[in-house]
Motif scaffolding. Structure first.
Motif, PDB file in Angstrom:
ATOM      1  N   SER A 138       6.396 -14.308 -14.720  1.00 24.39           N
ATOM      2  CA  SER A 138       6.029 -12.984 -14.218  1.00 24.39           C
ATOM      3  C   SER A 138       7.288 -12.251 -13.815  1.00 24.39           C
ATOM      4  O   SER A 138       8.240 -12.840 -13.312  1.00 24.39           O
ATOM      5  CB  SER A 138       5.078 -13.095 -13.023  1.00 24.39           C
ATOM      6  N   GLN A 156       1.999  -9.292  -6.629  1.00 23.38           N
ATOM      7  CA  GLN A 156       1.357  -8.776  -7.830  1.00 23.38           C
ATOM      8  C   GLN A 156       2.413  -8.567  -8.908  1.00 23.38           C
ATOM      9  O   GLN A 156       3.353  -7.794  -8.739  1.00 23.38           O
ATOM     10  CB  GLN A 156       0.649  -7.448  -7.544  1.00 23.38           C
ATOM     11  N   ILE A 160       4.842  -9.240 -17.826  1.00 24.56           N
ATOM     12  CA  ILE A 160       4.879 -10.617 -18.293  1.00 24.56           C
ATOM     13  C   ILE A 160       6.127 -10.795 -19.140  1.00 24.56           C
ATOM     14  O   ILE A 160       6.398  -9.992 -20.034  1.00 24.56           O
ATOM     15  CB  ILE A 160       3.637 -10.956 -19.135  1.00 24.56           C
ATOM     16  N   LEU A 175       2.277  -4.629 -17.304  1.00 28.25           N
ATOM     17  CA  LEU A 175       0.888  -4.737 -16.891  1.00 28.25           C
ATOM     18  C   LEU A 175       0.348  -3.409 -16.382  1.00 28.25           C
ATOM     19  O   LEU A 175      -0.778  -3.347 -15.879  1.00 28.25           O
ATOM     20  CB  LEU A 175       0.731  -5.811 -15.811  1.00 28.25           C
ATOM     21  N   LEU A 188      -6.418  -7.486 -19.830  1.00 29.24           N
ATOM     22  CA  LEU A 188      -5.868  -8.530 -18.961  1.00 29.24           C
ATOM     23  C   LEU A 188      -6.485  -9.894 -19.295  1.00 29.24           C
ATOM     24  O   LEU A 188      -5.780 -10.912 -19.353  1.00 29.24           O
ATOM     25  CB  LEU A 188      -6.136  -8.179 -17.497  1.00 29.24           C
ATOM     26  N   ARG A 189      -7.792  -9.909 -19.529  1.00 32.74           N
ATOM     27  CA  ARG A 189      -8.446 -11.177 -19.883  1.00 32.74           C
ATOM     28  C   ARG A 189      -7.961 -11.677 -21.242  1.00 32.74           C
ATOM     29  O   ARG A 189      -7.787 -12.888 -21.445  1.00 32.74           O
ATOM     30  CB  ARG A 189      -9.963 -11.001 -19.898  1.00 32.74           C
ATOM     31  N   LEU A 191      -5.018 -11.210 -22.567  1.00 29.60           N
ATOM     32  CA  LEU A 191      -3.689 -11.769 -22.368  1.00 29.60           C
ATOM     33  C   LEU A 191      -3.769 -13.153 -21.721  1.00 29.60           C
ATOM     34  O   LEU A 191      -3.057 -14.082 -22.125  1.00 29.60           O
ATOM     35  CB  LEU A 191      -2.850 -10.830 -21.493  1.00 29.60           C
ATOM     36  N   ALA A 192      -4.620 -13.284 -20.718  1.00 31.28           N
ATOM     37  CA  ALA A 192      -4.773 -14.588 -20.054  1.00 31.28           C
ATOM     38  C   ALA A 192      -5.277 -15.640 -21.028  1.00 31.28           C
ATOM     39  O   ALA A 192      -4.805 -16.784 -21.036  1.00 31.28           O
ATOM     40  CB  ALA A 192      -5.721 -14.449 -18.866  1.00 31.28           C
ATOM     41  N   ALA A 212      -1.600 -16.662 -15.977  1.00 32.38           N
ATOM     42  CA  ALA A 212      -2.914 -16.384 -16.546  1.00 32.38           C
ATOM     43  C   ALA A 212      -3.972 -16.229 -15.453  1.00 32.38           C
ATOM     44  O   ALA A 212      -4.838 -15.339 -15.529  1.00 32.38           O
ATOM     45  CB  ALA A 212      -3.311 -17.500 -17.514  1.00 32.38           C
ATOM     46  N   HIS A 214      -3.430 -15.203 -12.453  1.00 35.23           N
ATOM     47  CA  HIS A 214      -3.163 -13.923 -11.800  1.00 35.23           C
ATOM     48  C   HIS A 214      -3.745 -12.770 -12.621  1.00 35.23           C
ATOM     49  O   HIS A 214      -4.310 -11.819 -12.065  1.00 35.23           O
ATOM     50  CB  HIS A 214      -1.660 -13.743 -11.617  1.00 35.23           C
ATOM     51  N   LEU A 215      -3.624 -12.864 -13.946  1.00 30.40           N
ATOM     52  CA  LEU A 215      -4.188 -11.818 -14.799  1.00 30.40           C
ATOM     53  C   LEU A 215      -5.697 -11.757 -14.658  1.00 30.40           C
ATOM     54  O   LEU A 215      -6.292 -10.667 -14.641  1.00 30.40           O
ATOM     55  CB  LEU A 215      -3.808 -12.077 -16.255  1.00 30.40           C
ATOM     56  N   ARG A 216      -6.332 -12.903 -14.557  1.00 27.97           N
ATOM     57  CA  ARG A 216      -7.789 -12.916 -14.401  1.00 27.97           C
ATOM     58  C   ARG A 216      -8.200 -12.333 -13.048  1.00 27.97           C
ATOM     59  O   ARG A 216      -9.224 -11.646 -12.952  1.00 27.97           O
ATOM     60  CB  ARG A 216      -8.323 -14.343 -14.566  1.00 27.97           C
TER      61      ARG A 216
END
Length: 225
Positions: A138, A156, A160, A175, A188-189, A191-192, A212, A214-216
């Motif tokens: 991150s 936050q 990425i 992001l 975001l999902r 990418l995760a 991942a 964190h993205l969720r």
């Protein structure tokens, strides 16, 4: 995971593009004027400061004795005199290059996700990295304020950083979208999922799984800052 290519909402908003392009074009024009200055200044100065007689230059009157030359030509009779140095134009090159780079960066910056492969296009080139095998970190971490949605002080990530372990080439995926505080939840999902697909759950992949997760969390509770 879907195999359909997904364009991510990164890059400048339409309004930001217009402002950046106008500024870049003006900057390029100023630089180009400096570059062209040595080419036109000598002739322009001759026209503005010419003697206004029948002889336009010393070359046309070089066969006359110096005492018979008009005063305006007599003062400029040295054939070694010249206009501005050509090196003056080099001062404008950085402005030209900066203006062109700004326009290209604003108009070309984009990112796509095709399965687990992320393709990021910048001002001059595009790079592709497989997120399922890349080293994931991150970048540009900020912290939530007390009035944000979520606990105060929670870190936050704003980008990425994905690096191909074989070639050491990397891409940066912001992001934050075009005028958005954060990418849409569906992106975001995606990418995760691309990061964790087929990735082992051992300690070596701990950073990737943390990013991942964190993205969720962002997809469930998007930031408003």
């Amino acid at each position: 995971m879907t195999n359909q290519e997904l364009r991510l909402s990164v890059g400048a908003s339409p309004g930001q593009r217009v402002v950046a392009v106008v500024f870049g074009v003006l900057l390029t024009a100023v630089g180009a004027a400096f570059v062209a200055l040595p080419l036109v200044a000598d002739g322009l100065l001759r026209r503005l400061t010419g003697p206004g007689d029948a002889f336009a230059s010393y070359e046309e009157a070089r066969d006359l004795p110096p005492g018979l030359l008009p005063p305006g030509l007599r003062d400029s009779a040295d054939p070694n005199q010249s206009g501005p140095s050509p090196f003056v134009g080099l001062c404008g090159l950085p402005f030209v290059l900066l203006g062109l780079y700004l326009v290209l960066r604003v108009l070309r910056t984009a990112a796509w996700l095709d399965g687990s492969r992320a393709r990021v296009r910048g001002a001059l080139r595009a790079r592709t990295v497989d997120l399922a095998t890349a080293r994931i970190e991150s970048g540009a971490v900020s912290y939530r304020e007390a009035d944000d949605d979520g606990p105060a002080g929670e870190p936050q990530a704003r980008a990425i950083l994905a690096t191909d372990p074989g070639s050491a080439r990397g891409v940066t995926i912001p992001l934050r979208g075009m005028g958005l505080p954060v990418l849409p939840p569906s992106e975001l999902r995606a990418l995760a999922e691309a990061i964790t697909t087929g990735r082992p759950g051992d300690e070596r992949a701990g950073d990737a799984h943390a990013v991942a997760a964190h993205l969720r969390r962002l997809a469930e509770r998007p930031s408003t800052d």
